[in-house]
Design an enzyme around this catalytic site. Structure first.
Site, short mmCIF file in Angstrom:
data_model
loop_
_atom_site.label_atom_id
_atom_site.label_comp_id
_atom_site.label_asym_id
_atom_site.label_seq_id
_atom_site.Cartn_x
_atom_site.Cartn_y
_atom_site.Cartn_z
N PRO A 1 24.88 26.08 29.85
CA PRO A 1 24.31 24.79 29.42
C PRO A 1 24.30 24.62 27.90
O PRO A 1 24.20 23.49 27.41
CB PRO A 1 22.89 24.82 29.97
CG PRO A 1 22.91 25.84 31.06
CD PRO A 1 23.91 26.86 30.64
N GLU B 1 19.17 34.56 34.61
CA GLU B 1 18.55 33.85 33.49
C GLU B 1 19.52 33.63 32.33
O GLU B 1 19.28 32.79 31.48
CB GLU B 1 17.33 34.64 33.00
CG GLU B 1 16.43 33.87 32.04
CD GLU B 1 15.81 32.64 32.68
OE1 GLU B 1 15.48 31.69 31.95
OE2 GLU B 1 15.65 32.63 33.92
N ASP C 1 44.67 7.88 32.28
CA ASP C 1 43.33 8.17 32.80
C ASP C 1 42.25 7.70 31.84
O ASP C 1 42.47 7.59 30.64
CB ASP C 1 43.14 9.69 32.98
CG ASP C 1 43.89 10.21 34.20
OD1 ASP C 1 44.24 9.39 35.06
OD2 ASP C 1 44.13 11.42 34.26
N ARG D 1 45.37 19.65 36.74
CA ARG D 1 46.11 18.41 37.01
C ARG D 1 46.94 17.95 35.83
O ARG D 1 47.80 17.08 35.98
CB ARG D 1 45.13 17.32 37.45
CG ARG D 1 44.17 16.87 36.37
CD ARG D 1 43.12 15.92 36.91
NE ARG D 1 43.69 14.67 37.40
CZ ARG D 1 44.00 13.64 36.63
NH1 ARG D 1 43.80 13.71 35.33
NH2 ARG D 1 44.51 12.54 37.15
#
Length: 246
Positions: free
Chosen positions: A89, A116, A169, A154
């Site tokens: 994160p 953790e 895209d 991709r």
């Protein structure tokens, strides 16, 4: 491209890697995917890969030894130095431009943690990139790795068939993609814009650029601050803003 994934739960990847575009990429030899259980590299007699944090605190922390040994095993005969990517994160937020950057590499290694967190020495001395797929916390790095690998895979040559398939895209041009339509031309009274059936490719291209600008302005105006518009695009954008206020 070769991609290695270090995970404590390798079975999580079987469905994703064995379906759709990633499966086709492997069949075309554009992509080689391997998932390794890094617990196998633990020198602890119980195969433990985590321990209590120094200084106390909740949860367990992944120890450096299994990850360092696993990466060294994967790279000891590697012809090129791989990018070693930590999913966490705290990392750089993943974007289309990051996917395009990674798609230029020959070898990627993804580290998927649990518990953790990681021993800080993994961050400081092992990885080259830290990536987050959003401002939220998951139970592990596996889902994040799947997202990144799918976005990168991709983009590899010959995977999608047509190069233009990903060049237009959302985010590839800095803007959101224009609306798309297919048959029937009239569905329950909802009609496809006439310009798309006109056969005039120049007018169609202009319509698509304008719609892309409009959609970006309405949904993600923050993206407009990051790109340089042409004079023509600036005129179109001002027209969109004026229409919005009337």
């Amino acid at each position: 491209m070769k991609i290695d994934v270090l995970s404590l739960f390798p079975e999580m990847f079987s469905g994703v890697f064995g379906q759709s575009i990633l499966k086709k990429a492997q069949e075309k030899d554009a992509l080689e995917l391997r998932v390794i259980d890094f617990r196998e590299f633990s020198t602890n007699k119980h195969r433990n890969v985590d321990d209590y944090p120094y200084g106390g605190g909740a949860g367990m922390v992944l120890t450096p030894q299994p990850l360092f040994d696993a990466v060294e095993h994967l790279t000891k005969e590697a012809p090129v130095k791989p990018r070693i990517i930590l999913l966490c994160p705290q990392g750089e937020t993943f974007t289309q431009s990051k996917a395009e950057e990674l798609a230029e590499e020959e070898h990627l290694i993804f580290l998927c943690g649990h518990y953790e967190g990681y021993d800080e020495r993994v961050r400081e001395h092992l990885v080259t990139d830290e990536i987050s797929i959003g401002d939220y916390v998951l139970t592990g790095g596996e889902l994040g790795a799947m997202v990144v690998i799918d976005a990168v895979g991709r983009l590899l040559p010959n995977v999608l068939g047509k190069e233009a398939s990903h060049q237009e895209d959302s985010f590839s041009t800095g803007l959101l993609e224009h609306p798309q339509y297919t048959r029937p031309a009239d569905f329950r009274g909802m009609k496809v814009p006439d310009v798309l059936m006109s056969g005039n490719h120049k007018n169609i291209e202009i319509w698509r650029k304008k719609e892309s600008l409009k959609r970006t302005y309405e949904r993600r105006p923050d993206l407009l601050e990051k790109i340089t518009l042409t004079k023509e695009e600036e005129i179109w954008l001002n027209e969109i803003k004026d229409h919005k206020t009337t």
